[in-house]
Write a protein that holds these residues in place. Structure first.
Motif, PDB file in Angstrom:
ATOM      1  N   GLY A  35       0.805  -1.220   0.000  1.00  0.00           N
ATOM      2  CA  GLY A  35       0.000   0.000   0.000  1.00  0.00           C
ATOM      3  C   GLY A  35       0.833   1.263   0.000  1.00  0.00           C
ATOM      4  N   LEU A  36       2.015   1.224   0.626  1.00  0.00           N
ATOM      5  CA  LEU A  36       2.873   2.409   0.687  1.00  0.00           C
ATOM      6  C   LEU A  36       3.484   2.761  -0.663  1.00  0.00           C
ATOM      7  CD1 LEU A  36       4.695   1.875   4.108  1.00  0.00           C
ATOM      8  CD2 LEU A  36       3.040   3.673   3.551  1.00  0.00           C
ATOM      9  N   LYS A  37       3.506   1.792  -1.564  1.00  0.00           N
ATOM     10  CA  LYS A  37       4.101   2.069  -2.879  1.00  0.00           C
ATOM     11  C   LYS A  37       3.087   2.099  -4.018  1.00  0.00           C
ATOM     12  CE  LYS A  37       5.377  -2.793  -3.731  1.00  0.00           C
ATOM     13  NZ  LYS A  37       6.501  -3.753  -3.870  1.00  0.00           N
ATOM     14  N   THR A  38       1.840   1.710  -3.723  1.00  0.00           N
ATOM     15  CA  THR A  38       0.807   1.674  -4.758  1.00  0.00           C
ATOM     16  C   THR A  38       0.030   2.983  -4.759  1.00  0.00           C
ATOM     17  OG1 THR A  38       0.575  -0.711  -4.427  1.00  0.00           O
ATOM     18  CG2 THR A  38      -1.177   0.404  -5.642  1.00  0.00           C
ATOM     19  N   PRO A  39      -0.028   3.699  -5.882  1.00  0.00           N
ATOM     20  CA  PRO A  39      -0.725   4.992  -5.930  1.00  0.00           C
ATOM     21  C   PRO A  39      -2.154   4.904  -5.398  1.00  0.00           C
ATOM     22  CG  PRO A  39       0.493   4.636  -7.956  1.00  0.00           C
ATOM     23  CD  PRO A  39       0.577   3.349  -7.188  1.00  0.00           C
ATOM     24  N   ALA A  44      -8.352   2.529  -2.231  1.00  0.00           N
ATOM     25  CA  ALA A  44      -6.942   2.337  -1.906  1.00  0.00           C
ATOM     26  C   ALA A  44      -6.737   2.156  -0.408  1.00  0.00           C
ATOM     27  CB  ALA A  44      -6.128   3.529  -2.394  1.00  0.00           C
ATOM     28  N   THR A  45      -5.590   1.603  -0.063  1.00  0.00           N
ATOM     29  CA  THR A  45      -5.156   1.509   1.321  1.00  0.00           C
ATOM     30  C   THR A  45      -3.942   2.409   1.521  1.00  0.00           C
ATOM     31  OG1 THR A  45      -3.653  -0.351   0.888  1.00  0.00           O
ATOM     32  CG2 THR A  45      -5.936  -0.882   1.441  1.00  0.00           C
ATOM     33  N   MET A  46      -3.537   2.571   2.778  1.00  0.00           N
ATOM     34  CA  MET A  46      -2.325   3.330   3.139  1.00  0.00           C
ATOM     35  C   MET A  46      -2.350   4.726   2.511  1.00  0.00           C
ATOM     36  SD  MET A  46      -1.104   1.053   5.063  1.00  0.00           S
ATOM     37  CE  MET A  46       0.566   1.518   5.469  1.00  0.00           C
ATOM     38  N   LYS A 238       9.494   6.209   3.389  1.00  0.00           N
ATOM     39  CA  LYS A 238       8.928   4.890   3.089  1.00  0.00           C
ATOM     40  C   LYS A 238       7.624   4.981   2.297  1.00  0.00           C
ATOM     41  CE  LYS A 238      10.941   2.605   7.134  1.00  0.00           C
ATOM     42  NZ  LYS A 238      10.642   1.841   8.380  1.00  0.00           N
ATOM     43  N   ILE A 239       7.061   6.201   2.195  1.00  0.00           N
ATOM     44  CA  ILE A 239       5.798   6.359   1.464  1.00  0.00           C
ATOM     45  C   ILE A 239       6.153   6.640   0.006  1.00  0.00           C
ATOM     46  CG2 ILE A 239       3.528   7.456   1.483  1.00  0.00           C
ATOM     47  CD1 ILE A 239       4.178   8.543   4.261  1.00  0.00           C
ATOM     48  N   PRO A 251      11.839  17.604   5.697  1.00  0.00           N
ATOM     49  CA  PRO A 251      13.159  17.242   6.231  1.00  0.00           C
ATOM     50  C   PRO A 251      13.258  15.734   6.472  1.00  0.00           C
ATOM     51  CG  PRO A 251      12.181  19.073   7.461  1.00  0.00           C
ATOM     52  CD  PRO A 251      11.110  18.531   6.583  1.00  0.00           C
ATOM     53  N   ALA A 252      14.469  15.217   6.423  1.00  0.00           N
ATOM     54  CA  ALA A 252      14.705  13.793   6.685  1.00  0.00           C
ATOM     55  C   ALA A 252      14.172  13.436   8.070  1.00  0.00           C
ATOM     56  CB  ALA A 252      16.192  13.491   6.596  1.00  0.00           C
ATOM     57  N   GLY A 253      13.530  12.273   8.161  1.00  0.00           N
ATOM     58  CA  GLY A 253      12.992  11.814   9.432  1.00  0.00           C
ATOM     59  C   GLY A 253      11.575  12.278   9.719  1.00  0.00           C
ATOM     60  N   THR A 254      10.996  13.106   8.822  1.00  0.00           N
ATOM     61  CA  THR A 254       9.613  13.566   9.016  1.00  0.00           C
ATOM     62  C   THR A 254       8.651  12.387   8.903  1.00  0.00           C
ATOM     63  OG1 THR A 254      10.098  15.752   8.118  1.00  0.00           O
ATOM     64  CG2 THR A 254       7.795  15.080   8.140  1.00  0.00           C
ATOM     65  N   GLU A 255       7.666  12.356   9.779  1.00  0.00           N
ATOM     66  CA  GLU A 255       6.642  11.320   9.732  1.00  0.00           C
ATOM     67  C   GLU A 255       5.319  11.921   9.282  1.00  0.00           C
ATOM     68  OE1 GLU A 255       7.875   7.969  13.007  1.00  0.00           O
ATOM     69  OE2 GLU A 255       6.830   9.754  13.748  1.00  0.00           O
ATOM     70  N   MET A 256       4.594  11.168   8.473  1.00  0.00           N
ATOM     71  CA  MET A 256       3.266  11.574   8.013  1.00  0.00           C
ATOM     72  C   MET A 256       2.260  10.545   8.502  1.00  0.00           C
ATOM     73  SD  MET A 256       1.837  12.187   4.117  1.00  0.00           S
ATOM     74  CE  MET A 256       2.852  13.641   3.832  1.00  0.00           C
TER      75      MET A 256
END
Length: 458
Positions: A35-39, A44-46, A238-239, A251-256
Motif C-alpha cells: 500500500g505504501l508504494k501503490t498509488p 486504496a489503502t495506506m 517509506k511512502i 526534512p529527513a525523518g519527518t513522519e506523516m
C-alpha cells in the motif's frame, strides 16, 4: 449432532490460536508495504494524510471541526485548554433529501449557515469577540469518512482534496471534479464568514491525533465500531507512492500520518474464513469486499451469531427445533442483542428473544446456548482486531512505551471486548512484552482530532 459436538466444530474454526493468527499478521505486514508504494487511486489503502505534526498536549485556543462522515452533519467548537484537556460544543443537523440531491452550492451554503449559528449563538462564549465578529480567521478541520459520503476524494495536500465521486445517497450537482476546500470557501464568502479550511482528514487520523493530545506517546489510532480502521505515523521516505517532489519538501525523518483503510485488508488466501463468513458475504450487497471487517466488526457480529444459531435450531438443539418467526431472515439479529445477552441480565436476555415470535418461551438452556455462541463470535472479533495492533507494532518496530488509542462502540461498550483484545495480545507476545502495550479509550477523532489538526496545519 449434539450441542457439544456442534460447539466443538464451531470453536475449532472460531477460537483462533497464535499459530492461526500468524498468517493474518504476515498478510497485513505485506499489505502495508504494498500500500505504501501503490498509488492511491480509486479504492486504496495506506492513504497519506499530509498531516506531519502531532500535538504535545499543551495546545490552547478555540477551533472548528466538521464531520461529514455519517447521516448527520456535525460541527463542533473545540476549546483546547492545554494539559490534554478540551471542551467540545457540538451542533448536529440532518440534511434533507432535497439538500443531498440538489445543487452543491446550496448544500455548502446550508453548512455555512450552521457554522454561523454555532459561532454567533450556540458556542459564542467559547470564541473571542474578534472571532465572533469575523475580524479573526477561524481554522476549520473537515473530517471525511472516505468510503462514506465522499466515496472518492483525491488529496495532494492537507487542505486540498478533489471530489471524484459522491456516495451514501449524495448526488450533489456541480461538485465532482471540484476541490472540497474551495466549495467551502466559496460558501463562506457568500455568507460573509471568516473561516478557513486548514485540513481535510479521515476520522481515524483524527482519532490518533485526538488521543495524542491526551497522551503524546500514542502511536496507533484504532476505530473498532460498526467497522474497523487504523492510523499511524510513517517515515515519509517509506511512502514511495508519494511523488519524489512531494517527499523532497520535508526534512529527513519527518513522519506523516497514514490512514491504513485496514477495513479492506485481507484476502481469501490467508483469512481463516468459515462457512458462516462465506454465507454472510454472499448475502451482502458487496460480496468479496471488506472480508476482514465482515469477520469482526459490530455491523456483522450479530448476523454471524444468527447463522450459527440457525444450525443449532435445525439440529433440534435450540428452541426445540422451532425457528422463531423472523429469526430466519438475514440481518434480523443485530449485535446489540449479543451485547445484551453477554451482559448477564436474565430478564433482558429473555427480552432479546421477545423481538421474535417463539413457539415456546425460551428456556434457560436456550439462553445459555445463545450466550455461548455470542461469546465465541465476540472472542474471535477481539483476536482479529488485535491483529491490527500487532501488525502496526511490527510496521513501526515499536518495543517500549506503546500506547494505542481506541475509539468505537464495539470496543467500548460490548461486554468484555477490551479484556478479550488484551488477552489476545498476552497470548501473542507473552505478558512480559504485552504489559508494555497500553490500550486507552480515545476521544472521537471527528471533533477534537479535527480541531487539533486544523490548528496544527493552519
Amino acid at each position: 449432532m449434539t450441542t457439544d459436538t456442534i460447539f466443538q466444530s464451531i470453536e475449532k474454526d472460531f477460537l483462533l490460536t497464535k499459530q492461526q493468527l500468524a498468517p493474518i499478521v504476515e498478510g497485513f505486514n505485506q499489505e502495508y508495504k504494498t500500500g505504501l508504494k501503490t498509488p492511491s487511486k480509486g479504492l486504496a489503502t495506506m492513504i497519506p494524510s499530509f498531516v506531519t505534526k502531532m500535538p504535545t498536549g499543551h495546545e490552547t485556543g478555540t477551533f472548528l471541526s466538521l464531520d461529514l462522515g455519517g447521516t448527520n452533519l456535525r460541527i463542533a467548537a473545540v476549546e483546547l485548554k492545554g494539559a490534554g484537556k478540551s471542551t467540545v460544543l457540538e451542533l448536529k443537523r440532518k440534511p434533507t433529501t432535497e439538500l443531498k440531491t440538489g445543487e452543491g452550492a446550496l448544500f455548502f451554503d446550508w453548512i455555512a449557515d450552521a457554522i454561523h449559528h454555532l459561532i454567533t449563538v450556540q458556542a459564542k462564549h467559547l470564541f473571542s469577540q474578534d472571532q465572533v465578529s469575523g475580524k479573526e480567521t477561524l481554522a476549520l478541520g473537515v473530517s471525511v469518512l472516505f468510503t462514506n459520503l465522499l466515496s472518492l476524494l483525491s488529496q495532494t495536500e492537507v487542505d486540498r482534496g478533489t471530489i471524484l465521486r459522491m456516495g451514501k445517497g449524495f448526488t450533489l450537482s456541480n461538485t465532482e471534479g471540484h476541490d472540497l476546500a474551495d466549495m467551502f470557501h466559496e460558501a463562506f464568502k457568500r455568507k460573509n464568514l471568516n473561516v478557513k479550511v486548514t485540513a481535510i482528514l479521515n476520522d481515524t487520523v483524527g482519532t490518533l491525533v485526538a488521543h495524542a493530545y491526551t497522551n503524546p506517546e500514542c502511536r496507533i489510532g484504532l476505530i473498532f465500531a460498526t467497522g474497523i480502521n487504523a492510523a499511524y505515523p510513517e517515515d515519509i521516505s517509506k511512502i514511495t507512492k508519494l511523488d519524489p517532489s512531494i517527499r523532497a519538501k520535508y526534512p529527513a525523518g519527518t513522519e506523516m500520518l497514514i490512514n491504513t483503510e485496514i477495513d479492506i485488508f485481507g484476502t481469501e488466501a490467508y483469512l481463516p474464513l468459515t462457512g458462516y463468513d462465506l454465507t454472510l458475504d454472499l448475502s451482502h450487497s458487496q460480496p468479496l469486499f471488506q472480508l476482514y471487517e465482515k469477520m469482526l466488526s459490530g455491523a456483522y457480529m450479530g448476523e454471524l451469531t444468527r447463522l450459527i444459531a440457525m444450525d443449532f435450531i435445525l439440529a433440534g438443539e435450540l428452541f426445540e427445533g422451532h425457528v422463531p418467526e423472523g429469526f430466519n431472515e438475514a440481518w434480523s439479529f443485530p449485535t446489540i442483542y449479543m451485547s445484551t445477552l453477554e451482559s448477564d441480565d436474565p430478564i433482558k436476555s429473555l427480552e432479546v428473544m421477545s423481538n421474535f415470535n417463539c413457539v415456546n418461551t425460551p428456556t434457560s438452556n436456550d439462553i445459555a446456548i445463545l450466550k455461548r455462541i455470542c461469546r465465541i463470535v465476540a472472542t474471535r472479533s477481539a483476536y482479529l482486531a488485535a491483529v491490527s495492533i500487532i501488525s502496526l507494532l511490527d510496521q513501526q518496530n515499536l518495543k517500549d512505551n506503546i500506547v494505542v488509542g481506541i475509539n468505537g462502540s464495539t470496543y467500548e461498550f460490548y461486554p468484555g471486548m477490551d479484556r478479550r483484545v488484551r488477552r489476545a495480545l498476552d497470548e501473542w507476545y507473552g505478558k512480559e512484552f504485552s504489559s508494555k502495550i497500553t490500550l486507552e479509550v480515545a476521544s472521537e477523532g471527528g471533533s477534537v482530532g479535527g480541531a487539533l489538526i486544523a490548528m496544527l496545519c493552519k
